[in-house]
Write a protein that holds these residues in place. Structure first.
Motif, mmCIF file in Angstrom:
data_model
loop_
_atom_site.group_PDB
_atom_site.id
_atom_site.type_symbol
_atom_site.label_atom_id
_atom_site.label_comp_id
_atom_site.label_asym_id
_atom_site.label_seq_id
_atom_site.Cartn_x
_atom_site.Cartn_y
_atom_site.Cartn_z
ATOM 1 N N GLU A 246 0.873 -1.342 -0.017
ATOM 2 C CA GLU A 246 0.018 0.125 -0.049
ATOM 3 C C GLU A 246 0.848 1.161 -0.011
ATOM 4 O O GLU A 246 0.623 2.167 -0.751
ATOM 5 N N LEU A 247 1.875 1.180 0.865
ATOM 6 C CA LEU A 247 2.549 2.438 0.930
ATOM 7 C C LEU A 247 3.513 2.731 -0.225
ATOM 8 O O LEU A 247 3.556 3.888 -0.819
ATOM 9 N N GLN A 248 3.816 1.617 -0.818
ATOM 10 C CA GLN A 248 4.421 1.727 -2.156
ATOM 11 C C GLN A 248 3.639 2.367 -3.304
ATOM 12 O O GLN A 248 4.293 3.171 -4.009
ATOM 13 N N THR A 249 2.508 1.883 -3.397
ATOM 14 C CA THR A 249 1.676 2.627 -4.279
ATOM 15 C C THR A 249 1.486 3.987 -3.868
ATOM 16 O O THR A 249 1.207 4.932 -4.763
ATOM 17 N N LEU A 250 1.219 4.271 -2.622
ATOM 18 C CA LEU A 250 0.912 5.715 -2.368
ATOM 19 C C LEU A 250 2.106 6.516 -2.633
ATOM 20 O O LEU A 250 2.125 7.473 -3.087
ATOM 21 N N GLU A 251 3.089 5.802 -2.583
ATOM 22 C CA GLU A 251 4.602 6.570 -2.750
ATOM 23 C C GLU A 251 4.695 6.907 -4.211
ATOM 24 O O GLU A 251 4.937 8.159 -4.635
ATOM 25 N N GLU A 252 4.333 6.123 -5.066
ATOM 26 C CA GLU A 252 4.146 6.234 -6.649
ATOM 27 C C GLU A 252 3.248 7.377 -6.822
ATOM 28 O O GLU A 252 3.816 8.544 -7.598
ATOM 29 N N GLU A 253 2.215 7.166 -6.577
ATOM 30 C CA GLU A 253 1.236 8.249 -6.711
ATOM 31 C C GLU A 253 1.947 9.618 -6.402
ATOM 32 O O GLU A 253 1.660 10.677 -7.044
ATOM 33 N N LEU A 254 2.060 9.768 -5.223
ATOM 34 C CA LEU A 254 2.592 10.911 -4.689
ATOM 35 C C LEU A 254 4.029 11.587 -5.427
ATOM 36 O O LEU A 254 4.069 12.770 -5.656
ATOM 37 N N ARG A 255 4.643 10.625 -5.907
ATOM 38 C CA ARG A 255 5.880 11.136 -6.666
ATOM 39 C C ARG A 255 5.502 11.723 -7.723
ATOM 40 O O ARG A 255 5.872 12.958 -8.271
ATOM 41 N N CYS B 242 -0.494 4.195 7.529
ATOM 42 C CA CYS B 242 -0.674 4.232 6.227
ATOM 43 C C CYS B 242 -2.098 4.879 5.763
ATOM 44 O O CYS B 242 -2.343 5.456 4.875
ATOM 45 N N SER B 243 -3.125 4.186 6.793
ATOM 46 C CA SER B 243 -4.482 4.612 6.062
ATOM 47 C C SER B 243 -4.806 6.224 6.579
ATOM 48 O O SER B 243 -5.232 6.925 5.586
ATOM 49 N N LEU B 244 -4.011 6.683 7.428
ATOM 50 C CA LEU B 244 -4.008 8.149 7.676
ATOM 51 C C LEU B 244 -3.557 8.834 6.653
ATOM 52 O O LEU B 244 -3.836 9.814 6.202
ATOM 53 N N LEU B 245 -2.170 8.542 6.090
ATOM 54 C CA LEU B 245 -1.576 9.170 5.037
ATOM 55 C C LEU B 245 -2.497 9.316 3.981
ATOM 56 O O LEU B 245 -2.528 10.343 3.158
ATOM 57 N N ARG B 246 -2.958 8.035 3.418
ATOM 58 C CA ARG B 246 -3.458 7.991 2.146
ATOM 59 C C ARG B 246 -4.897 8.786 2.335
ATOM 60 O O ARG B 246 -5.155 9.487 1.290
ATOM 61 N N LEU B 247 -5.458 8.912 3.282
ATOM 62 C CA LEU B 247 -6.618 9.602 3.619
ATOM 63 C C LEU B 247 -6.327 11.036 3.172
ATOM 64 O O LEU B 247 -6.932 11.790 2.564
ATOM 65 N N ARG B 248 -5.300 11.562 3.830
ATOM 66 C CA ARG B 248 -4.921 12.940 3.662
ATOM 67 C C ARG B 248 -4.430 13.226 2.316
ATOM 68 O O ARG B 248 -4.701 14.214 1.568
ATOM 69 N N VAL B 249 -3.871 12.217 1.873
ATOM 70 C CA VAL B 249 -3.239 12.411 0.218
ATOM 71 C C VAL B 249 -4.419 12.649 -0.615
ATOM 72 O O VAL B 249 -4.363 13.523 -1.552
ATOM 73 N N ARG B 250 -5.643 12.011 -0.344
ATOM 74 C CA ARG B 250 -6.599 12.047 -1.146
ATOM 75 C C ARG B 250 -7.169 13.315 -0.983
ATOM 76 O O ARG B 250 -7.663 13.984 -2.041
ATOM 77 N N GLU B 251 -7.295 13.951 0.163
ATOM 78 C CA GLU B 251 -7.819 15.007 0.384
ATOM 79 C C GLU B 251 -7.102 16.234 -0.393
ATOM 80 O O GLU B 251 -7.594 17.032 -0.992
ATOM 81 N N GLU B 252 -5.775 15.982 -0.065
ATOM 82 C CA GLU B 252 -5.108 17.199 -0.834
ATOM 83 C C GLU B 252 -5.251 17.151 -2.353
ATOM 84 O O GLU B 252 -5.219 18.197 -3.046
ATOM 85 N N LEU B 253 -5.308 16.066 -2.896
ATOM 86 C CA LEU B 253 -5.045 15.753 -4.257
ATOM 87 C C LEU B 253 -6.565 16.063 -4.826
ATOM 88 O O LEU B 253 -6.546 16.638 -5.937
#
Lengths: 377, 401
Positions: A246-255, B242-253
């Motif tokens: 999950e984190l890796q996917t997130l990282e990709e996306e963020l990058r 992870c879930s908190l981060l992902r949530l935040r990222v979505r919000e920002e994006l």
């Protein structure tokens, strides 16, 4: 020595005491004790090498027991676990919920194709059970509330004000009441014993130091150790994998996103010019963002949430809902829970949206079909 | 657990009101019985009387008709109509208000035989799930004089029919003295224990730390290895992260920046999040390495509620239970419902992730032809996108030939 194994087993075992425990063979108990200690990080290797028939090793066992006692308030914890609940209790923390989710099941290879229908059926059952649980819980609350309401004014403890179900039941059924009384007194005796232990504790540690002194120092070899576990399958290894992915996917996306935006921003900023206010503003932004993110990080670094204390709480009904400073108020808890709910719902929706996109992509490959989504809520 | 509690609440309603008191002593201690039965009691008695009459019909016969007329008229008397009196009407010859001693026995006997029948009237009572309880063991001072005593023979004092509901008399109950004493002793001991905990003598605390260090050095390890329990805790934390981060990222994006300032801020946030994600990943890799180098060994024994530090009273172990105060039934129900909802959502999210990992590959790998593929798609959509609650429809758009 056997008694020590059994004692350690009792202390370490996650199951509540019961007859089932007593019937487990000594060898099994010994093995489980070894693995439990190892999983908690017990450093002494000599313990792992002890024979499991209880013939020797009492010194090592004693050391292990002392190690556990030094690490945490073991007697108090055990008492708290078997505590007699006099009130109607409700837990506030999510520990129970987590525990019930259980350790991740051993990754089973699917035997044959996944039967989607079976999965659907199971899902339906699960949803049904949830609904049942909700409704029976609501009913229980209503009953509890009534009992609290009707018995107000009769408790000797002014703070509580009304009887709990246990207490009321005791009045109704004197025999059961006698049993409760006996259990209560039993617990008081044990409490007294623990208090005596605490008072005499320093002597114990002095003694243990001498015991440790009589042992030969061990070599820190990565000795081969007994390798299996009868009970529990594997570790959080599967869990870790999931999170990593999950984190890796997130990282990709963020990058990608960051790169894109950075470029766009730079281009825009060039036109803005630089001035002292600009750099001051930038610094201000940076600080705010840092603070926000820091707060976010604290959310997961603190092992548990903020205030909600752990363990069960006794329910008390009061018209005004006023609470002392050590007590919790339902209204506040409700607020916290609502925000948690919102957060979780957002996560779930996000995941579902992702799936929708993915499925649409996969299904779109086949033309000639019209997909009609179900009527939304 | 919940069901057991519910049964507890219901049982007295069903079986209790008519059981004769077990010990005569209690009756003696029992002060003045009620002489003005509540409307609830009266209704119960009415039902019971009818039931009794039916049961009695076999033995009686002639006088019954007259009795049945008597019964309502007796009840309509608002004065001291003791339950015992009313119920004893059937076997009595008409006109006699008092229950004679001689009639006590048969009445009681009848009552006892109709215990099963009693069950039915109880159920017929209106929805109020009041707990009907016999006043046994309650040293409740009951209002009213001992008028009842006049109607009853002391020996066979039928305390039994005097079922009172918790609704009326609840506030009069008193806990037995022995219990009160034990409870207060118990709670004071707990308080002592917790105060001893917090003011742990310096010697003991120091001795413990010293001991732990000594054990550590004696085993040659300078750095305690990460126990599996700790790994697990860390993994949990990171999962949450992870879930908190992902949530935040979505919000920002998904936020559409209004002006360049917001855009800048958004950018900064995203960059910060990126860094955090990187850190988490690194930590995870470290954990994985630590786990891997140890032989496939002892993993958390189950998920011992004991071993995990979380539910151990938190930072300040106060071993006496704290209170949770609520102000209305509504509030309590909301609280419970929300708690459950959060747990269910948690579970749903977990399920969703698992299903995603299992089903999506299946769908993409399957041949997009034929009915089975469509079934699979439909099922996957339902499970993954609607939580299994709804199913979509697929129409085949056949070109018209």
């Amino acid at each position: 020595t056997c008694a020590l194994w059994q004692l350690l087993f009792r202390v370490l075992s996650p199951l509540p005491a019961g007859n089932a425990l007593a019937s487990i063979a000594l060898e099994v108990q010994a093995r489980l004790v070894k693995s439990a200690l190892c999983s908690q990080g017990y450093p002494r290797l000599a313990l792992a090498q002890l024979p499991e028939d209880g013939s020797q090793g009492s010194r090592e066992l004693l050391l292990a027991l002392s190690w556990l006692l030094a690490r945490g308030p073991v007697p108090e914890q055990m008492l708290a676990q078997t505590r007699v609940p006099l009130g109607d209790e409700m837990t506030v923390c999510q520990c129970e919920a987590l525990a019930s989710l259980g350790p991740p099941a051993p990754h089973m290879e699917a035997e044959g194709p996944v039967d989607v229908r079976h999965v659907q059926w199971l899902m339906g059952k699960l949803r049904f059970r949830w609904r049942q649980l909700v409704s029976s819980q609501q009913e229980q609350c209503a009953l509890l509330s009534k009992i609290h309401l009707y018995t107000r004014g009769c408790h000797c403890d002014q703070n509580l004000g009304h009887l709990s179900v246990t207490e009321a039941e005791m009045l109704r059924d004197p025999e059961g009441g006698q049993k409760l009384l006996r259990t209560l007194e039993h617990e008081s005796r044990r409490l007294e014993a623990v208090l005596a232990w605490r008072r005499a504790e320093p002597v114990f540690w002095q003694w243990m130091d001498t015991v440790l002194g009589t042992c030969a120092p061990e070599a820190p070899a990565a000795a081969s150790q007994p390798t299996f576990l009868p009970w529990v399958p594997e570790c959080g290894d599967g869990e870790l994998e999931l999170v990593v992915r999950e984190l890796q996917t997130l990282e990709e996306e963020l990058r990608e996103a960051v790169e894109r935006r950075r470029v766009a921003w730079e281009a825009k900023a060039r036109g803005c010019g630089r001035g002292p206010e600009w750099s001051a503003a930038r610094r201000a932004f940076r600080e705010t963002v840092e603070k926000e993110l820091g707060a976010l990080q604290r959310c997961w670094e603190q092992d548990s949430g903020p205030a909600p204390a752990h363990g069960p709480h006794r329910l008390v009904r009061r018209e005004d809902g006023a609470a002392g400073d050590r007590d919790l108020q339902a209204a506040e808890l409700i607020r916290t829970l609502r925000s948690q709910e919102a957060c979780l719902e957002a996560v779930l929706r996000q995941l579902q949206g992702q799936c929708r996109q993915e499925l649409a992509r996969l299904a779109g490959a086949l033309p000639g079909l019209i997909w009609i989504p179900p009527p939304g809520r | 657990r919940v069901c057991r509690r519910l049964l507890q609440a219901w049982e007295p309603t069903g079986t209790w009101a008519w059981e004769p008191p077990p010990e005569p002593e209690i009756n003696e201690e029992d002060p003045l019985p009620a002489c003005t039965p509540s409307p609830q009691d009266l209704k119960e008695l009415e039902f019971l009387t009818q039931a009794l009459e039916k049961a009695v019909r076999v033995r009686r016969g002639i006088t019954k008709a007259g009795e049945r007329n008597k019964a309502p008229s007796l009840k309509s008397r608002s004065v001291v109509t003791s339950p015992g009196t009313t119920a004893s009407t059937p076997p009595q010859s008409p006109g006699q208000a008092g229950g004679h001693a001689s009639d006590r026995r048969p009445t009681k006997g009848l009552r006892q035989t109709t215990v099963p029948a009693k069950g039915r009237p109880e159920r017929r009572l209106p929805s109020v799930p009041d707990r009907t309880r016999a006043g046994i063991g309650a040293r409740a001072p009951r209002p009213g004089a001992g008028l009842r005593n006049q109607h009853m023979a002391p020996s066979a004092a039928p305390q039994a029919p005097e079922a009172f509901t918790l609704k009326e008399k609840g506030h009069l109950l008193r806990l037995p003295a022995a219990f009160r004493k034990a409870a207060s002793q118990n709670s004071s001991l707990w308080v002592q224990l917790s105060s001893m905990q917090t003011s742990d003598s310096m010697d003991a605390a120091a001795a413990k730390t010293q001991f732990l260090q000594n054990i550590q050095t004696a085993s040659g390890g300078s750095q305690p290895r990460l126990s599996a329990a700790e790994v697990e805790a860390e993994a949990r934390r990171l999962r949450k992260a992870c879930s908190l981060l992902r949530l935040r990222v979505r919000e920002e994006l998904s936020a559409a920046p209004m002006d360049w300032m917001q855009e800048y801020r958004c950018l900064l946030t995203l960059e910060g999040l990126q860094a955090m994600v990187g850190q988490c990943l690194q930590r995870l890799q470290e954990l994985r390495a630590a786990v891997a180098e140890r032989p496939p060994l002892p993993c958390p024994v189950g998920r011992p509620p004991r071993a995990s530090p979380s539910c151990r009273g938190g930072a300040e172990p106060t071993w006496s239970p704290q209170l949770l105060v609520y102000s209305s039934t509504q509030e309590l129900q909301t609280l419970a419902a929300l708690k459950l909802r959060v747990a269910v959502l948690d579970q749903q999210i977990h399920l969703e992730k698992v299903l995603m990992a299992e089903l999506l590959p299946l769908v993409s790998a399957a041949q997009p032809e034929g009915r089975s593929w469509l079934t699979l798609c439909r099922a996957a959509h339902s499970l993954l996108c609607e939580g299994g609650a709804r199913v979509l429809t697929i129409l085949r758009d056949e070109p018209v030939d």
